[in-house]
Design a protein around this motif. Structure first.
Motif, PDB file in Angstrom:
ATOM      1  N   ASN A  63       8.187  -1.132 -43.101  1.00 28.43           N
ATOM      2  CA  ASN A  63       8.334  -0.309 -41.901  1.00 28.43           C
ATOM      3  C   ASN A  63       7.143  -0.573 -40.992  1.00 28.43           C
ATOM      4  OD1 ASN A  63       8.724   1.713 -39.972  1.00 28.43           O
ATOM      5  ND2 ASN A  63       9.574   3.120 -41.481  1.00 28.43           N
ATOM      6  N   PHE A  64       7.438  -1.030 -39.749  1.00 23.19           N
ATOM      7  CA  PHE A  64       6.397  -1.337 -38.772  1.00 23.19           C
ATOM      8  C   PHE A  64       6.560  -0.491 -37.501  1.00 23.19           C
ATOM      9  CE2 PHE A  64       7.395  -5.146 -41.244  1.00 23.19           C
ATOM     10  CZ  PHE A  64       6.155  -5.505 -41.729  1.00 23.19           C
ATOM     11  N   ALA A  65       7.338   0.576 -37.585  1.00 20.57           N
ATOM     12  CA  ALA A  65       7.681   1.352 -36.388  1.00 20.57           C
ATOM     13  C   ALA A  65       6.441   1.953 -35.727  1.00 20.57           C
ATOM     14  CB  ALA A  65       8.671   2.459 -36.745  1.00 20.57           C
ATOM     15  N   ASN A  66       6.533   2.095 -34.405  1.00 16.98           N
ATOM     16  CA  ASN A  66       5.534   2.818 -33.609  1.00 16.98           C
ATOM     17  C   ASN A  66       4.138   2.212 -33.721  1.00 16.98           C
ATOM     18  OD1 ASN A  66       7.571   4.774 -32.922  1.00 16.98           O
ATOM     19  ND2 ASN A  66       7.284   5.616 -34.964  1.00 16.98           N
ATOM     20  N   ASN A  67       4.061   0.922 -33.416  1.00 22.56           N
ATOM     21  CA  ASN A  67       2.797   0.228 -33.267  1.00 22.56           C
ATOM     22  C   ASN A  67       2.795  -0.450 -31.898  1.00 22.56           C
ATOM     23  OD1 ASN A  67       0.997   0.260 -35.845  1.00 22.56           O
ATOM     24  ND2 ASN A  67       3.080   0.040 -36.637  1.00 22.56           N
ATOM     25  N   ARG A  68       2.033  -1.512 -31.736  1.00 21.57           N
ATOM     26  CA  ARG A  68       2.000  -2.258 -30.486  1.00 21.57           C
ATOM     27  C   ARG A  68       2.355  -3.720 -30.741  1.00 21.57           C
ATOM     28  NH1 ARG A  68      -3.680   0.279 -28.017  1.00 21.57           N
ATOM     29  NH2 ARG A  68      -2.947   2.455 -27.935  1.00 21.57           N
ATOM     30  N   LEU A  69       3.275  -3.917 -31.646  1.00 17.51           N
ATOM     31  CA  LEU A  69       3.666  -5.260 -32.053  1.00 17.51           C
ATOM     32  C   LEU A  69       4.568  -5.892 -31.003  1.00 17.51           C
ATOM     33  CD1 LEU A  69       4.379  -4.305 -35.763  1.00 17.51           C
ATOM     34  CD2 LEU A  69       2.373  -5.514 -34.911  1.00 17.51           C
ATOM     35  N   LEU A  70       4.550  -7.215 -30.966  1.00 14.06           N
ATOM     36  CA  LEU A  70       5.369  -7.914 -29.982  1.00 14.06           C
ATOM     37  C   LEU A  70       5.863  -9.228 -30.573  1.00 14.06           C
ATOM     38  CD1 LEU A  70       3.212 -10.289 -28.947  1.00 14.06           C
ATOM     39  CD2 LEU A  70       2.297  -8.373 -27.653  1.00 14.06           C
ATOM     40  N   GLY A  71       6.794  -9.846 -29.835  1.00  7.55           N
ATOM     41  CA  GLY A  71       7.310 -11.148 -30.242  1.00  7.55           C
ATOM     42  C   GLY A  71       8.543 -11.060 -31.123  1.00  7.55           C
ATOM     43  N   ARG A  72       8.936 -12.198 -31.633  1.00  6.49           N
ATOM     44  CA  ARG A  72      10.153 -12.317 -32.438  1.00  6.49           C
ATOM     45  C   ARG A  72       9.928 -11.775 -33.848  1.00  6.49           C
ATOM     46  NH1 ARG A  72      14.687 -15.502 -32.170  1.00  6.49           N
ATOM     47  NH2 ARG A  72      13.841 -16.618 -30.368  1.00  6.49           N
ATOM     48  N   ILE A  73      10.895 -11.029 -34.351  1.00  4.83           N
ATOM     49  CA  ILE A  73      10.861 -10.572 -35.741  1.00  4.83           C
ATOM     50  C   ILE A  73      11.088 -11.788 -36.638  1.00  4.83           C
ATOM     51  CG2 ILE A  73      12.001  -9.129 -37.472  1.00  4.83           C
ATOM     52  CD1 ILE A  73      12.707  -7.199 -35.198  1.00  4.83           C
ATOM     53  N   PRO A  74      10.227 -12.033 -37.603  1.00  2.00           N
ATOM     54  CA  PRO A  74      10.353 -13.242 -38.433  1.00  2.00           C
ATOM     55  C   PRO A  74      11.605 -13.206 -39.301  1.00  2.00           C
ATOM     56  CG  PRO A  74       8.618 -11.812 -39.274  1.00  2.00           C
ATOM     57  CD  PRO A  74       9.041 -11.235 -37.961  1.00  2.00           C
ATOM     58  N   PRO A  75      12.096 -14.386 -39.708  1.00  2.51           N
ATOM     59  CA  PRO A  75      13.352 -14.466 -40.480  1.00  2.51           C
ATOM     60  C   PRO A  75      13.338 -13.648 -41.761  1.00  2.51           C
ATOM     61  CG  PRO A  75      12.678 -16.638 -39.702  1.00  2.51           C
ATOM     62  CD  PRO A  75      11.550 -15.716 -39.397  1.00  2.51           C
ATOM     63  N   GLY A  76      12.185 -13.578 -42.433  1.00  2.00           N
ATOM     64  CA  GLY A  76      12.141 -12.863 -43.704  1.00  2.00           C
ATOM     65  C   GLY A  76      12.358 -11.376 -43.602  1.00  2.00           C
ATOM     66  N   LEU A  77      12.304 -10.837 -42.379  1.00  2.57           N
ATOM     67  CA  LEU A  77      12.475  -9.393 -42.186  1.00  2.57           C
ATOM     68  C   LEU A  77      13.776  -9.040 -41.475  1.00  2.57           C
ATOM     69  CD1 LEU A  77       8.821  -8.498 -41.107  1.00  2.57           C
ATOM     70  CD2 LEU A  77       9.866  -8.135 -43.347  1.00  2.57           C
ATOM     71  N   GLU A  78      14.665  -9.994 -41.323  1.00  5.94           N
ATOM     72  CA  GLU A  78      15.914  -9.738 -40.609  1.00  5.94           C
ATOM     73  C   GLU A  78      16.836  -8.783 -41.343  1.00  5.94           C
ATOM     74  OE1 GLU A  78      17.678 -13.503 -39.807  1.00  5.94           O
ATOM     75  OE2 GLU A  78      16.331 -13.973 -38.144  1.00  5.94           O
ATOM     76  N   ASN A  79      16.596  -8.601 -42.652  1.00  2.00           N
ATOM     77  CA  ASN A  79      17.455  -7.691 -43.429  1.00  2.00           C
ATOM     78  C   ASN A  79      16.936  -6.262 -43.462  1.00  2.00           C
ATOM     79  OD1 ASN A  79      15.194  -8.236 -44.965  1.00  2.00           O
ATOM     80  ND2 ASN A  79      16.290  -8.230 -46.917  1.00  2.00           N
ATOM     81  N   GLN A  80      15.843  -5.979 -42.763  1.00  5.33           N
ATOM     82  CA  GLN A  80      15.299  -4.623 -42.747  1.00  5.33           C
ATOM     83  C   GLN A  80      16.105  -3.731 -41.809  1.00  5.33           C
ATOM     84  OE1 GLN A  80      12.634  -3.690 -44.759  1.00  5.33           O
ATOM     85  NE2 GLN A  80      12.820  -5.767 -45.597  1.00  5.33           N
ATOM     86  N   ASP A  81      15.927  -2.414 -41.965  1.00  2.00           N
ATOM     87  CA  ASP A  81      16.595  -1.476 -41.080  1.00  2.00           C
ATOM     88  C   ASP A  81      16.011  -1.581 -39.671  1.00  2.00           C
ATOM     89  OD1 ASP A  81      17.017   1.286 -39.741  1.00  2.00           O
ATOM     90  OD2 ASP A  81      18.323   1.351 -41.501  1.00  2.00           O
ATOM     91  N   PRO A  82      16.835  -1.604 -38.633  1.00  2.00           N
ATOM     92  CA  PRO A  82      16.313  -1.716 -37.264  1.00  2.00           C
ATOM     93  C   PRO A  82      15.299  -0.644 -36.897  1.00  2.00           C
ATOM     94  CG  PRO A  82      18.672  -2.055 -37.291  1.00  2.00           C
ATOM     95  CD  PRO A  82      18.311  -1.602 -38.669  1.00  2.00           C
ATOM     96  N   SER A  83      15.442   0.565 -37.467  1.00  2.00           N
ATOM     97  CA  SER A  83      14.495   1.631 -37.146  1.00  2.00           C
ATOM     98  C   SER A  83      13.084   1.296 -37.611  1.00  2.00           C
ATOM     99  CB  SER A  83      14.947   2.942 -37.777  1.00  2.00           C
ATOM    100  OG  SER A  83      14.936   2.854 -39.189  1.00  2.00           O
ATOM    101  N   SER A  84      12.950   0.331 -38.511  1.00  2.00           N
ATOM    102  CA  SER A  84      11.629  -0.062 -38.999  1.00  2.00           C
ATOM    103  C   SER A  84      10.813  -0.777 -37.935  1.00  2.00           C
ATOM    104  CB  SER A  84      11.768  -0.967 -40.231  1.00  2.00           C
ATOM    105  OG  SER A  84      12.405  -0.287 -41.283  1.00  2.00           O
ATOM    106  N   PHE A  85      11.446  -1.129 -36.799  1.00  2.00           N
ATOM    107  CA  PHE A  85      10.741  -1.832 -35.722  1.00  2.00           C
ATOM    108  C   PHE A  85      10.730  -1.014 -34.421  1.00  2.00           C
ATOM    109  CE2 PHE A  85      12.710  -4.871 -38.623  1.00  2.00           C
ATOM    110  CZ  PHE A  85      11.615  -5.603 -39.032  1.00  2.00           C
ATOM    111  N   ALA A  86      11.241   0.226 -34.486  1.00  2.00           N
ATOM    112  CA  ALA A  86      11.296   1.063 -33.285  1.00  2.00           C
ATOM    113  C   ALA A  86       9.896   1.324 -32.748  1.00  2.00           C
ATOM    114  CB  ALA A  86      11.995   2.387 -33.594  1.00  2.00           C
ATOM    115  N   GLY A  87       9.802   1.468 -31.420  1.00  2.00           N
ATOM    116  CA  GLY A  87       8.518   1.776 -30.825  1.00  2.00           C
ATOM    117  C   GLY A  87       7.586   0.587 -30.686  1.00  2.00           C
ATOM    118  N   ASN A  88       8.123  -0.634 -30.733  1.00  2.00           N
ATOM    119  CA  ASN A  88       7.347  -1.854 -30.522  1.00  2.00           C
ATOM    120  C   ASN A  88       8.016  -2.680 -29.428  1.00  2.00           C
ATOM    121  OD1 ASN A  88       5.178  -1.950 -32.769  1.00  2.00           O
ATOM    122  ND2 ASN A  88       7.047  -1.423 -33.891  1.00  2.00           N
TER     123      ASN A  88
END
Length: 638
Positions: free
Chosen positions: A191-216
């Motif tokens: 879970n990486f939600a609500n940080n200041r991350l940017l760019g493409r989500i790497p292939p190894g994390l494509e199976n994670q829940d989309p909410s894990s990247f919310a707020g970036n």
């Protein structure tokens, strides 16, 4: 007279067992001196070993089977100061460290000094600053890293990607920046939600829940934001555009030829599909359903504020206005708010519960937690369907349980000769409750209160009288003062007298529930605001059994008890072992689940005294002395 050497030889192994960890005492005492606000650690006595085999003598110590210190669980203690990793590295057996939900600040402790760590839990503190890239280098045993809800900055350490058996990574609610490194571990939940991350989500994390990247500011699967083409190489970009135009031109020509030949048939089908969907707005085509499950359900919180957010893809969709227009019946009011049964236009019945005592929780944190609960799937949990967020009010939407709550069946005023729940049904209910509770413990290992509010009104019953646990895992969201005033877990002896909860607090609640199911009496202390103190129900059971030890303790409205007294007594004993006042003597949930699973509707009487490991629960005759001894510990205040 010869000296009784045999007695010395007999006692020596016992002393050796209890004091086997004495060499760790100076290290731990010195470590404690680096901490502040250590009121919860007053029983760290240098004259008492931290462990007695696998049972802890000191608060917050996790003991291994050999009596060594396996880990520290110093959670929810208001601790500050410095976490001295140099000192902790002197404990050879340590494998897990948890300092979650405290007030530590500054840089992250140097966890690399303990290479064999399996888990590090630093969530909900005030740690800040960047984490060096090689912090986790070579820590091949690490399985769980929880750093959420701090103020960490900088890049996510690349050394985390080298932890081959990592299964749980919680980095949300910080200030991490830059791109997310690629994680290739199988079975990883991140879970990486609500940080200041940017760019493409790497292939190894494509199976994670989309909410894990919310707020970036990230793009690519699994979120719905597409990634833009890089502008760094104009020549490559030009060639790519030309190729795309050429491919599109070919596709256009092929489609034009095909449409010319098949236009009448296709137009008819398109017209029929459109007509069907207009006539029945609750029907969707296969394509539309796919788009909902992949995109709409998982869109970012910021794209759909103020509406109903679904956490399950297998339920009928509706809007907030649909709820407001639906016919509604008030089901009741509780310590959190009122509940309503709403029947939607399509005939589906749902329950809407209003929560007003969650004003302090941030919307991103609420979204992430609700999404996590929405993934839970167990036959004895009431499924969370959707939620609605407002600053001053939250709505949780669940399925409707047709047979109401267990409390309504145990405590309703019955007509003459109207039977209550029979013994087989009560046994079935308590077995289901323990299975649901065990699932929560497994899915929420980072919470000391996986349920937190286990009581008969939060055990709902479906049409076959299978139990469904409700209002679970809400302790991290409820305003602290309100939770401590009303939630059942805070009526426990350990919170009443020591202002703390443990992993066995929900087991205490389970024990009280078992006594309530068997006796039909309501635990009156649940109605008191603030700390619970001694349970009236507990005291009553203790007095009846100790003075009479007869079937007088059991609910007179409970039918189907013929030839079942032995199994009922076993369950009564299990309940008392679960609500044991002394936390160290109280059973672990795993023991309770095992023993309850062995119960049958009918059987022979078997008994023994309470032991933490349950091994003494073996076949032997039940005596008054046996029973009185086991009950003595229940009212010995910790």
């Amino acid at each position: 007279m010869a000296r009784p050497y045999w007695r010395i030889l007999f006692i020596f192994p016992i002393l050796q067992t209890v004091l086997s960890d004495s060499s760790e005492i100076p290290t731990l005492i010195t470590f404690k001196s680096s901490l502040k606000s250590t009121e919860e650690l007053t029983n760290w006595d240098p004259n008492v070993a931290p462990c007695n085999l696998d049972k802890e003598n000191w608060n917050g110590i996790i003991c291994g089977k050999d009596g060594s210190v396996f880990g520290l669980r110093l959670e929810n203690m208001g601790l500050t100061g410095t976490i001295d990793m140099d000192m902790l590295s002197g404990l050879p057996g340590i494998r897990t460290l948890s300092f979650a939900n405290n007030s530590f600040g500054g840089a992250i402790p140097d966890v690399s000094k303990i290479r064999l760590l399996r888990g590090i839990y630093l969530s909900n503190n005030n740690f800040s600053g960047a984490i060096r890239d090689d912090m986790f280098e070579g820590m091949s045993s690490m399985r769980r890293v929880e750093l959420q809800n701090n103020k960490f900055t900088g890049l996510i350490p690349g050394s985390l990607t080298g932890l081959s058996i990592l299964v749980d990574l919680q980095m949300q609610d910080n200030e991490f920046g830059g791109e997310i490194p690629d994680f290739e571990q199988k079975g990883l939940k991140a879970n990486f939600a609500n940080n200041r991350l940017l760019g493409r989500i790497p292939p190894g994390l494509e199976n994670q829940d989309p909410s894990s990247f919310a707020g970036n500011n990230v793009c690519g699967r699994p979120v719905t934001t597409p990634c833009k083409i890089s502008k760094n190489n104009k020549h490559t970009r030009t060639k790519l555009i030309i190729s795309i135009i050429a491919i599109l031109a070919i596709i256009f020509i092929v489609l034009l030829v095909f449409r010319t030949r098949k236009a009448p048939e296709n137009d008819y089908k398109n017209h029929q599909t459109t007509k069907l969907n207009r006539n029945n707005p609750y029907k969707t085509s296969t394509k539309e359903l796919h788009m909902q499950s992949d995109d709409e359900e998982n869109r970012k919180w910021s794209q759909n504020r103020g509406n109903v957010e679904f956490v399950r893809s297998d339920r009928e969709r509706f809007e907030l206005q649909d709820l407001l227009r639906a016919s509604a019946d008030v089901l009741g009011g509780g310590s959190f708010g009122s509940s309503y049964k709403a029947v939607l236009l399509g005939g589906t019945a749902v329950v809407v519960k209003r929560f007003r005592e969650m004003n302090n929780v941030r919307k991103e944190e609420f979204y992430v937690h609700m999404t996590r609960l929405g993934r839970f799937s167990h036959t004895n949990l009431l499924p969370l369907v959707a939620f609605h967020y407002k600053k001053d009010e939250k709505l949780l939407i669940t399925d409707f349980a047709e047979n109401g709550s267990l409390a309504s069946h145990l405590h309703v005023k019955r007509k003459a000769n109207e039977p209550g729940l029979d013994w087989p049904t009560r046994l079935k209910i308590i077995k289901g409750v323990t299975q649901g509770l065990a699932y929560l413990y497994n899915e929420l290992p980072h919470l000391s209160l996986p349920h937190g509010h286990l009581k008969s009104s939060n055990v709902l019953l479906d049409n076959a009288f299978n139990p469904l646990l409700a209002d679970y895992a809400l302790s991290p969201l409820v305003n602290k003062h309100h939770g401590q005033e009303f939630m059942v877990a805070y009526k426990s002896p350990e919170f009443t007298y020591q202002d703390r909860t443990t992993s066995k607090t929900d087991v205490w609640c389970l024990g009280i529930l078992i006594l309530e199911i068997l006796t039909g009496k309501f635990p009156a202390n649940y109605l008191k605001q603030g700390k619970g103190g001694n349970s009236d129900l507990e005291t009553w059971v203790n007095s009846v059994v100790r003075e009479e030890w007869t079937g007088e303790v059991f609910d007179k409205d409970m039918k189907g008890t013929k030839n079942s007294e032995g199994e009922m007594l076993k369950l009564l004993k299990i309940g008392m072992c679960c609500c044991e006042w002394n936390v160290d003597r109280r059973w672990d949930l795993t023991v309770a689940v095992e023993k309850i699973g062995e119960l049958r509707e009918r059987g022979e009487e078997e008994w023994s005294s309470c032991t933490s490991d349950g091994d003494a629960y073996s076949s032997k005759g039940l005596t008054d002395d046996d029973f009185s001894f086991s009950m003595t510990g229940i009212n010995s205040k910790p």
